[in-house]
Design an enzyme around this catalytic site. Structure first.
Site, PDB file in Angstrom:
ATOM      1  NE  ARG A  60      -2.172  -0.916   3.662  1.00 42.09           N
ATOM      2  CZ  ARG A  60      -1.853   0.157   4.373  1.00 42.09           C
ATOM      3  NH1 ARG A  60      -2.229   1.356   3.968  1.00 42.09           N
ATOM      4  NH2 ARG A  60      -1.166   0.038   5.488  1.00 42.09           N
ATOM      5  CE  LYS A 201      -5.948  -4.381   5.351  1.00 43.34           C
ATOM      6  NZ  LYS A 201      -6.637  -5.049   6.477  1.00 43.34           N
ATOM      7  CG  HIS A 221      -6.381  -4.724  11.169  1.00 47.61           C
ATOM      8  ND1 HIS A 221      -5.066  -4.308  11.209  1.00 47.61           N
ATOM      9  CD2 HIS A 221      -6.466  -5.546  10.086  1.00 47.61           C
ATOM     10  CE1 HIS A 221      -4.396  -4.845  10.212  1.00 47.61           C
ATOM     11  NE2 HIS A 221      -5.220  -5.594   9.516  1.00 47.61           N
ATOM     12  CB  SER A 239       3.397  -7.059  10.192  1.00 46.19           C
ATOM     13  OG  SER A 239       4.188  -7.946   9.441  1.00 46.19           O
ATOM     14  CE  LYS A 243      -3.469  -9.654  12.401  1.00 49.58           C
ATOM     15  NZ  LYS A 243      -4.349  -9.757  11.240  1.00 49.58           N
ATOM     16  CB  THR A 244      -1.696 -15.328  10.246  1.00 45.47           C
ATOM     17  OG1 THR A 244      -2.092 -14.046   9.754  1.00 45.47           O
ATOM     18  CG2 THR A 244      -2.210 -16.401   9.306  1.00 45.47           C
ATOM     19  CG  ASP A 258      -6.791  -8.493   7.652  1.00 44.88           C
ATOM     20  OD1 ASP A 258      -5.923  -8.322   8.524  1.00 44.88           O
ATOM     21  OD2 ASP A 258      -6.943  -7.727   6.694  1.00 44.88           O
ATOM     22  NE  ARG A 323       0.243  -8.619   2.155  1.00 44.85           N
ATOM     23  CZ  ARG A 323      -0.183  -8.798   3.401  1.00 44.85           C
ATOM     24  NH1 ARG A 323      -1.064  -9.747   3.671  1.00 44.85           N
ATOM     25  NH2 ARG A 323       0.266  -8.034   4.382  1.00 44.85           N
TER      26      ARG A 323
END
Length: 532
Positions: A60, A201, A221, A239, A243-244, A258, A323
């Site tokens: 982004r 986003k 988020h 990041s 989390k994942t 997410d 990704r």
């Protein structure tokens, strides 16, 4: 509910301004892949996934993301470096130029929606100039049934044309690339960038505006999963905090990875897919993601092994931000539709490279609001010359880049819902213990998993807690399958006085960071601060 109207009469009747057959509407994944391959937009990997490049931008561009400032938004938006105001006249001018440009292009259009809870559903029409971008939208947004599409009225329109570039001297943009959100006309314009994260986003920002402001729904988020007994857990973290990885629990089902909303009845996913990082991906470490990368999935900015169509996930020559985007139904243990109960436990994940934050601690409501608005983690300096200390990172509500409203709005709503629904909030340090980065060691993943499992199974409900001397959080003194000596970080340091010094340094950084929010913060929120 967000009003059911056609934005600018469906983009000034865009279909009517295009030649017959120019718009390819709601193609199947197979048809989109055929168009992408014939148009040389990407390559088919040996797993069946489509691999494509996003071009110059592999992430982004926050400084090129704008929100139109008009009478409806001026008093609500948290204006500044994150939400950059854009003039209405410039928006209308740029919209007209984009429509003129699209008259001569083949477009891939798609009807999708965001928000699995039907009460808060946002119907979306997406126009893409690239077939693989349209496949990304199919994967990432929720997909209406065939009989729904005929009656679906558009709430928001997205136009994404990476080949179209703005003229900064005429169009009011900083550069040639842009993402512009018009919350009143309900349009998002994206140009000059092929990074698909701008699409998802952009809509997340829209939901972060409407839901807390008009619906009293907390937009978040975070990732979410649910246990066999129907207990929902939420995982917040920047990041590198895990989390994942930690939300992908083999004993629990995935709601989403997410973006979610928290209502008075439960939790719902905004999306219909996952957008996961794949750098250094392996089947052993993350089998769910590995197995999801099959026909219909998109992989961005990776490379193939030499003379093959096998993806080399260790290759970061294009970017570290490689990704994949795949629909939720590619995950075996995903909940379809992605709805959960009211959350019972919430985890704030931080990778504290200073070795100060306890590996697990319980937060009261004030502390939860404070740590939520702080959104702290630390990043290791790596190989950059002259930097030997970890870098503190604060991101409000663990997603400052996507918050149109002031962060205290989201933090206050979190506190209210915690009280209304009796929710436990835990701070988990997946970072360092026994000293800072370079001296101490990284907390072992099995220990972190054991702590989270103990919380989810209620095994910390009746243990003894000790108040941390600086951050005031409640630290459990025992935890199944975790050595007790790890639970109090001061005890793991060779020199406890050095720990005290580092802890006070970090506490001061929290307080300094929070100063930007003080003018809007409640007394309860301020009471969650650490001791100096």
């Amino acid at each position: 509910m967000i009003s059911k109207t056609h934005p600018v009469t469906d983009l000034l009747a865009l279909h009517g301004q295009l030649d017959n057959g120019q718009v390819k509407l709601n193609l199947t994944p197979a048809e989109l892949i055929e168009h992408a391959l014939s148009g040389q937009e990407g390559w088919l990997a040996d797993t069946g996934a489509l691999m494509a490049y996003t071009g110059k931008f592999t992430g982004r561009s926050p400084k090129d993301r704008y929100i139109v400032a008009d009478n409806a938004t001026k008093g609500n938006i948290w204006w500044g470096e994150i939400n950059i105001p854009f003039q209405e006249t410039h928006f209308d001018q740029l919209l007209g130029k984009m429509i003129s440009y699209l008259r001569h292009r083949t477009l891939f259009a798609r009807d999708v929606y965001a928000g699995a809870d039907s009460r808060y559903r946002l119907n979306i029409r997406v126009y893409n100039t690239l077939a693989w971008h349209n496949l990304f939208c199919h994967n990432m947004f929720l997909r209406p049934e065939k009989d729904e599409i005929e009656d679906q009225k558009t709430d928001f329109t997205i136009i994404c044309a990476p080949e179209f570039e703005a003229d900064p001297t005429l169009d009011g943009t900083r550069g040639k690339n842009f993402t512009i959100i018009n919350l009143t006309k309900k349009i998002i314009l994206i140009g000059g960038t092929g990074y698909t994260g701008e699409i998802k986003k952009g809509i997340f920002s829209v939901l972060n505006y409407h839901l807390p402001l008009k619906e009293n729904v907390l937009s978040m988020h975070c990732s979410a999963n649910i246990g066999k007994n129907g207990d929902t857990a939420l995982f917040f973290g920047l990041s590198g905090t895990g989390k994942t990885t930690l939300s992908a629990d083999p004993n629990r089902n995935l709601i989403g990875d997410d973006e979610h909303g928290w209502t008075n009845n439960g939790v719902f996913n905004f999306e219909g897919g996952c957008y996961a990082k794949v750098i250094d991906l392996s089947k052993e470490k993350e089998p769910e993601i590995w197995n999801a990368i099959k026909f219909g999935a998109v992989v961005e900015n990776t490379r193939f092994e030499q003379h093959s169509r096998t993806i080399n996930y260790t290759d970061c020559s294009v970017t570290q931000n490689t990704r994949t985007a795949y629909p939720l139904y590619h995950i075996q243990k995903a909940i379809i539709p992605p709805l959960g109960t009211l959350p019972k436990n919430i985890f704030f994940l931080t990778a504290d490279a200073f070795g100060v934050i306890p590996p697990i601690s319980k937060l009261d409501t004030n502390q939860a609001m404070y740590h939520f608005i702080s959104g702290y983690t630390a990043k290791v300096a790596g190989t950059e010359m002259g930097i030997s200390e970890p870098q503190k990172t604060f991101s409000a509500c663990f997603g400052a880049a996507f918050l149109p409203l002031h962060p205290t709005k989201y933090a206050s709503l979190l506190g209210k819902k915690m009280k209304d629904h009796n929710v436990n909030v835990w701070l988990i340090n997946t970072g360092w213990t026994g000293g800072s980065y370079g001296t101490g060691s990284r907390m072992k993943l099995p220990y972190t998993r054991a702590m989270i499992t103990a919380v989810l199974e209620g095994k910390l409900d009746n243990v003894t807690f000790k108040t941390h001397e600086v951050f005031n959080v409640a630290v459990p003194q025992t935890c199944p399958n975790v050595p007790s000596e790890l639970l109090n970080p001061r005890d793991t340091w060779a020199n406890p006085l050095e720990y005290d010094h580092k802890a006070h340094q970090l506490a001061l950084a929290f307080v300094e960071n929070f100063k930007k929010y003080e003018d809007f913060a409640s007394t309860e929120l301020m009471n969650g601060a650490p001791n100096i």
